[in-house]
Design a protein around this motif. Structure first.
Motif, short mmCIF file in Angstrom:
data_model
loop_
_atom_site.label_atom_id
_atom_site.label_comp_id
_atom_site.label_asym_id
_atom_site.label_seq_id
_atom_site.Cartn_x
_atom_site.Cartn_y
_atom_site.Cartn_z
N THR A 1 -5.76 5.37 -26.14
CA THR A 1 -6.16 6.46 -25.25
C THR A 1 -5.29 6.48 -23.99
O THR A 1 -4.98 7.55 -23.48
CB THR A 1 -7.64 6.33 -24.85
N THR A 2 -4.87 5.31 -23.52
CA THR A 2 -4.01 5.26 -22.34
C THR A 2 -2.64 5.84 -22.64
O THR A 2 -2.09 6.59 -21.83
CB THR A 2 -3.87 3.81 -21.83
N SER A 3 -2.09 5.54 -23.80
CA SER A 3 -0.78 6.10 -24.14
C SER A 3 -0.89 7.61 -24.38
O SER A 3 0.03 8.36 -24.04
CB SER A 3 -0.18 5.40 -25.36
N GLY A 4 -2.00 8.06 -24.93
CA GLY A 4 -2.20 9.50 -25.10
C GLY A 4 -2.29 10.21 -23.77
O GLY A 4 -1.71 11.29 -23.57
N PHE A 5 -3.00 9.60 -22.82
CA PHE A 5 -3.10 10.17 -21.48
C PHE A 5 -1.73 10.19 -20.81
O PHE A 5 -1.32 11.21 -20.25
CB PHE A 5 -4.09 9.36 -20.64
N ALA A 6 -1.00 9.07 -20.88
CA ALA A 6 0.31 8.99 -20.22
C ALA A 6 1.29 9.98 -20.82
O ALA A 6 2.02 10.66 -20.10
CB ALA A 6 0.86 7.56 -20.34
N GLY A 7 1.32 10.07 -22.14
CA GLY A 7 2.23 11.01 -22.80
C GLY A 7 1.91 12.45 -22.46
O GLY A 7 2.81 13.25 -22.15
N THR A 8 0.64 12.79 -22.47
CA THR A 8 0.24 14.16 -22.14
C THR A 8 0.55 14.50 -20.70
O THR A 8 1.07 15.59 -20.40
CB THR A 8 -1.27 14.35 -22.42
N MET A 9 0.25 13.60 -19.78
CA MET A 9 0.53 13.84 -18.37
C MET A 9 2.03 13.94 -18.10
O MET A 9 2.47 14.77 -17.31
CB MET A 9 -0.08 12.74 -17.50
N LEU A 10 2.84 13.10 -18.77
CA LEU A 10 4.28 13.17 -18.58
C LEU A 10 4.84 14.48 -19.12
O LEU A 10 5.72 15.08 -18.52
CB LEU A 10 4.98 11.96 -19.22
N ILE A 11 4.33 14.94 -20.25
CA ILE A 11 4.76 16.22 -20.80
C ILE A 11 4.39 17.35 -19.85
O ILE A 11 5.21 18.25 -19.59
CB ILE A 11 4.18 16.44 -22.21
N MET A 12 3.18 17.33 -19.32
CA MET A 12 2.78 18.38 -18.38
C MET A 12 3.63 18.35 -17.12
O MET A 12 4.10 19.40 -16.65
CB MET A 12 1.29 18.23 -18.03
N ALA A 13 3.86 17.17 -16.55
CA ALA A 13 4.69 17.06 -15.35
C ALA A 13 6.12 17.51 -15.63
O ALA A 13 6.74 18.17 -14.80
CB ALA A 13 4.67 15.62 -14.83
N SER A 14 6.64 17.18 -16.81
CA SER A 14 8.00 17.59 -17.13
C SER A 14 8.09 19.10 -17.32
O SER A 14 9.08 19.73 -16.91
CB SER A 14 8.50 16.87 -18.38
N LEU A 15 7.07 19.71 -17.91
CA LEU A 15 7.07 21.18 -18.04
C LEU A 15 7.00 21.84 -16.67
O LEU A 15 7.69 22.84 -16.42
CB LEU A 15 5.92 21.63 -18.93
N PHE A 16 6.19 21.29 -15.76
CA PHE A 16 6.14 21.81 -14.39
C PHE A 16 7.52 21.70 -13.73
O PHE A 16 7.98 22.61 -13.05
CB PHE A 16 5.11 21.05 -13.55
N GLN A 17 8.16 20.57 -13.94
CA GLN A 17 9.46 20.34 -13.32
C GLN A 17 10.53 21.26 -13.92
O GLN A 17 11.38 21.77 -13.20
CB GLN A 17 9.86 18.88 -13.48
N ILE A 18 10.47 21.49 -15.22
CA ILE A 18 11.42 22.41 -15.86
C ILE A 18 11.22 23.82 -15.31
O ILE A 18 12.20 24.52 -14.98
CB ILE A 18 11.27 22.38 -17.39
N LEU A 19 9.97 24.26 -15.18
CA LEU A 19 9.70 25.58 -14.61
C LEU A 19 10.19 25.67 -13.16
O LEU A 19 10.73 26.70 -12.73
CB LEU A 19 8.21 25.90 -14.69
N GLN A 20 10.00 24.61 -12.41
CA GLN A 20 10.47 24.55 -11.04
C GLN A 20 12.00 24.68 -10.99
O GLN A 20 12.54 25.41 -10.15
CB GLN A 20 10.03 23.21 -10.45
N GLY A 21 12.68 24.01 -11.90
CA GLY A 21 14.13 24.07 -11.95
C GLY A 21 14.64 25.44 -12.39
O GLY A 21 15.61 25.96 -11.84
N ILE A 22 13.97 26.04 -13.37
CA ILE A 22 14.38 27.36 -13.84
C ILE A 22 14.23 28.39 -12.72
O ILE A 22 15.10 29.25 -12.53
CB ILE A 22 13.57 27.78 -15.08
N ALA A 23 13.16 28.29 -11.95
CA ALA A 23 12.96 29.22 -10.83
C ALA A 23 14.06 29.05 -9.79
O ALA A 23 14.53 30.04 -9.22
CB ALA A 23 11.59 28.99 -10.20
N ALA A 24 14.48 27.82 -9.54
CA ALA A 24 15.54 27.58 -8.55
C ALA A 24 16.89 28.06 -9.04
O ALA A 24 17.69 28.57 -8.26
CB ALA A 24 15.60 26.10 -8.20
N VAL A 25 17.16 27.92 -10.33
CA VAL A 25 18.45 28.36 -10.87
C VAL A 25 18.48 29.88 -11.01
O VAL A 25 19.48 30.52 -10.69
CB VAL A 25 18.72 27.68 -12.24
#
Length: 150
Positions: A30-54
């Protein structure tokens, strides 16, 4: 109180006992599932942030002189690259790859540093991404500590 069957006899002949099926899902799963899901969500937020800046430099506030001041396109590419690598690492965590646990900690740390430097441009969004990354770091460290007790 005596049981319905005599001691030493199998109450369900021909069936394997439950203990042979293994333990229930562990905290590590369950901890690895939480970590993987949270990292994917944070990375998607960061990708969207980068696309908006570019895509459009005027999306973010750039009027303040800041020590870590870069061109918005540069910030965008930094966020996109870190986000894409973190996305792949998050998928690796969900699939149980051992390399992804340490890489997830490193990438969540790098992402937090990048978003800390980006705080003056978009403070609320950067703060949310930093909070997600802290949750990833905590859960992966907890996972690694439970797998390798000292």
């Amino acid at each position: 109180m005596a049981g319905a069957h005599a001691s030493g006899t199998d109450p369900y002949p021909g069936m394997a006992p439950v203990a042979n099926y293994g333990p229930p899902p562990s905290v590590a799963l369950t901890t690895s599932g939480f970590a993987g899901t949270m990292l994917i969500m944070a990375s998607l937020f960061q990708i969207l942030q980068g696309i908006a800046a570019v895509a459009q430099d005027t999306v973010y506030l750039t009027g303040v002189e800041y020590v870590y001041q870069l061109d918005m396109t540069s910030w965008g590419w930094i966020h996109i690259v870190v986000g894409v690598v973190a996305l792949a690492t998050g998928i690796g965590i969900l699939t149980g790859r051992t390399w992804a646990y340490l890489m997830g900690i490193v990438l969540a740390t790098l992402s937090s540093i990048a978003n800390f430097a980006f705080l003056p441009y978009f403070p609320i969004w950067s703060g949310i991404v930093i909070a997600f990354n802290v949750a990833v770091i905590w859960s992966l460290c907890t996972l690694l500590a439970s797998d390798n007790p000292a």
